[in-house]
Write a protein that holds these residues in place. Sequence first.
Motif, PDB file in Angstrom:
ATOM      1  N   UNK A 104       0.888  -0.957  -0.636  1.00  0.00           N
ATOM      2  CA  UNK A 104       0.005  -0.316   0.066  1.00  0.00           C
ATOM      3  C   UNK A 104       0.772   1.493   0.490  1.00  0.00           C
ATOM      4  N   UNK A 105       0.024   1.970   0.663  1.00  0.00           N
ATOM      5  CA  UNK A 105       0.875   4.005   0.943  1.00  0.00           C
ATOM      6  C   UNK A 105       1.832   3.767   1.074  1.00  0.00           C
ATOM      7  N   UNK A 106       3.185   4.142   0.505  1.00  0.00           N
ATOM      8  CA  UNK A 106       4.312   4.261   0.768  1.00  0.00           C
ATOM      9  C   UNK A 106       4.655   5.041   2.130  1.00  0.00           C
ATOM     10  N   UNK A 107       3.801   6.237   2.206  1.00  0.00           N
ATOM     11  CA  UNK A 107       3.770   7.524   3.347  1.00  0.00           C
ATOM     12  C   UNK A 107       3.911   6.812   4.723  1.00  0.00           C
ATOM     13  N   UNK A 108       3.090   6.073   4.868  1.00  0.00           N
ATOM     14  CA  UNK A 108       3.565   4.851   5.729  1.00  0.00           C
ATOM     15  C   UNK A 108       4.587   4.080   6.208  1.00  0.00           C
ATOM     16  N   UNK A 109       4.603   4.309   7.240  1.00  0.00           N
ATOM     17  CA  UNK A 109       6.045   3.214   8.077  1.00  0.00           C
ATOM     18  C   UNK A 109       5.511   2.246   8.763  1.00  0.00           C
ATOM     19  N   UNK A 110       5.469   1.187   8.556  1.00  0.00           N
ATOM     20  CA  UNK A 110       5.365   0.415  10.170  1.00  0.00           C
ATOM     21  C   UNK A 110       6.670  -0.332  10.031  1.00  0.00           C
ATOM     22  N   UNK A 111       6.151  -0.337  11.627  1.00  0.00           N
ATOM     23  CA  UNK A 111       7.705  -0.407  12.203  1.00  0.00           C
ATOM     24  C   UNK A 111       7.497  -2.516  11.874  1.00  0.00           C
ATOM     25  N   UNK A 112       9.090  -3.045  12.143  1.00  0.00           N
ATOM     26  CA  UNK A 112       8.779  -4.888  11.489  1.00  0.00           C
ATOM     27  C   UNK A 112       8.131  -5.037  13.759  1.00  0.00           C
ATOM     28  N   UNK A 113       8.809  -4.498  14.392  1.00  0.00           N
ATOM     29  CA  UNK A 113       8.756  -4.695  16.217  1.00  0.00           C
ATOM     30  C   UNK A 113       7.161  -4.933  16.535  1.00  0.00           C
ATOM     31  N   UNK A 114       7.025  -5.615  17.412  1.00  0.00           N
ATOM     32  CA  UNK A 114       6.171  -5.583  18.129  1.00  0.00           C
ATOM     33  C   UNK A 114       6.444  -5.966  19.353  1.00  0.00           C
ATOM     34  N   UNK A 115       6.906  -5.469  20.675  1.00  0.00           N
ATOM     35  CA  UNK A 115       8.211  -5.629  21.724  1.00  0.00           C
ATOM     36  C   UNK A 115       7.358  -5.452  23.474  1.00  0.00           C
ATOM     37  N   UNK A 116       6.932  -6.170  23.951  1.00  0.00           N
ATOM     38  CA  UNK A 116       6.572  -7.001  25.088  1.00  0.00           C
ATOM     39  C   UNK A 116       7.114  -5.540  25.620  1.00  0.00           C
ATOM     40  N   UNK A 117       6.131  -4.554  26.572  1.00  0.00           N
ATOM     41  CA  UNK A 117       6.903  -3.310  27.466  1.00  0.00           C
ATOM     42  C   UNK A 117       6.041  -3.619  28.241  1.00  0.00           C
ATOM     43  N   UNK A 118       5.967  -2.571  30.006  1.00  0.00           N
ATOM     44  CA  UNK A 118       5.503  -2.328  31.344  1.00  0.00           C
ATOM     45  C   UNK A 118       4.797  -1.234  31.569  1.00  0.00           C
ATOM     46  N   UNK A 119       3.677  -1.650  31.262  1.00  0.00           N
ATOM     47  CA  UNK A 119       3.008  -0.795  31.467  1.00  0.00           C
ATOM     48  C   UNK A 119       1.477  -0.625  33.164  1.00  0.00           C
ATOM     49  N   UNK A 120       2.314  -0.059  34.246  1.00  0.00           N
ATOM     50  CA  UNK A 120       1.601  -0.547  34.970  1.00  0.00           C
ATOM     51  C   UNK A 120       0.237  -0.654  35.270  1.00  0.00           C
TER      52      UNK A 120
END
Length: 459
Positions: free
Chosen positions: A151-167
């Motif tokens: 699809x459209x090139x102006x949108x860049x989606x990071x390959x990574x989806x990483x686990x983070x800590x949100x209390x």
Amino acid sequence: MRLRKVLIACLALSGAAGCMDSAGAPALEQELAVSEAEATATRISASEASLELSFETMGTFETRNGVRSLVLKATANRYLQYVFSFVPDDAFGTANIISERRFEVVLPVGHELNSILSGLPLFITVNTFTGTPTQYTARIEVYPRFFDFRGTSPVWIDEKVDPVYVKHPISSLVYRGRADVLADGLLVTGPDGIPQVSRVDADTFKLDWSYSAVEQAMDPTTIPLAFNVIQGGQAVSQKTARLVPRVTSLAVTTGDPYEVWPTPGCLPAVYDCIHAQPAGTLDFGLCGSYRQVSRCQYVTNICDETPSTPFALTEIDASALEAARDAWNDGSNNGAWHGLDSISAYTTPRCSQPAASLRAAYDALQWPGYRDIPTFEAGTVTHRAGLANSILLSTNYYGDGAALLAAIDAFTGGGEVQAWLGTQEVPCHNCHEFNQFAVLYYPASRKVVVLRGYTGYDS
């Protein structure tokens, strides 16, 4: 041997599913750094001695014995005798030999899959009929990863989806991705597994999933998510991407896996980041991975987790204080004189034996060019309020010590300061002259600043 006994006991009690609860909450046994496999790579390989293993990087979801599960497939260059999957001291998932040189690892959705996706490495015992030796342990890591971008090139989606800590009182685990686009908004659509989208800055959006949502986004792996660019209240362009479970790292050893891949403790950098956040902070995504932050959340003293080193001072560049030293030196006249010969600065170890302190810093100092330095006991030990009576660090007839102290505070980060002040009279014909010393220790930044100078006046 300890692991084998535990695993045998587990299997005897609960069968091939191992010792685990049925909830979706992740296990927290171990954390390792992530090494990435490119999303476009179809296989990832590692070898040790006579064994070479290769995993398909993308897992698939299948229903096994009525349970939806992630299936990871691997091959070996040797005939397989036995495979077994586990995490430290616990059977985890199920490993099955499916042909002479092929095997699979099956992870049921829920607790087991969530644990691995959240950063818990999975170990696999691999025994072979041939080769030398015949006993190995593999370690893999699996994370959600985007690929198949269209699809459209102006949108860049990071390959990574990483686990983070949100209390959060129920679950502090969040799976986080990122998309970059300069737009009024970003709308993610799909059959299910839609992330919570929030703006970070003018062209960056944060994508947050709960475990159940990220699982839905990946299963099945054939259905993409759509990223719709919003301008003027309507979607003007779109990009799609598929979120899939990826084997991102693979390693093999013939040694004890607990020694080769030890369970890490709280990392000092992560600890510092957590404690540098404002009171009430809930989102610690900037401080490290979910498991790294989890290991530090309830640590009150990092030195309880870190091996101590011998105390020593490490000199650092103090040239930023030269302008303040020159300013203090201005103003000497024939009747009274003063000067700072030098300002030096040091850092102290975080965790040392003896522990960092003002006294330890004084004892570690060298005083080249000076004789008969006052002992620690002969000097004055004080704190910030007491510096108002210091010749070097208060505003008086000799110089603007308050301005000098302000410059030192800026250099060290300020806060609590502990000080040792020493004075040594030196011979002077028809006059009085004194060497002046100050040792300042800032516990918060673990910096030490040392001032060496003199003052004098005519009799």
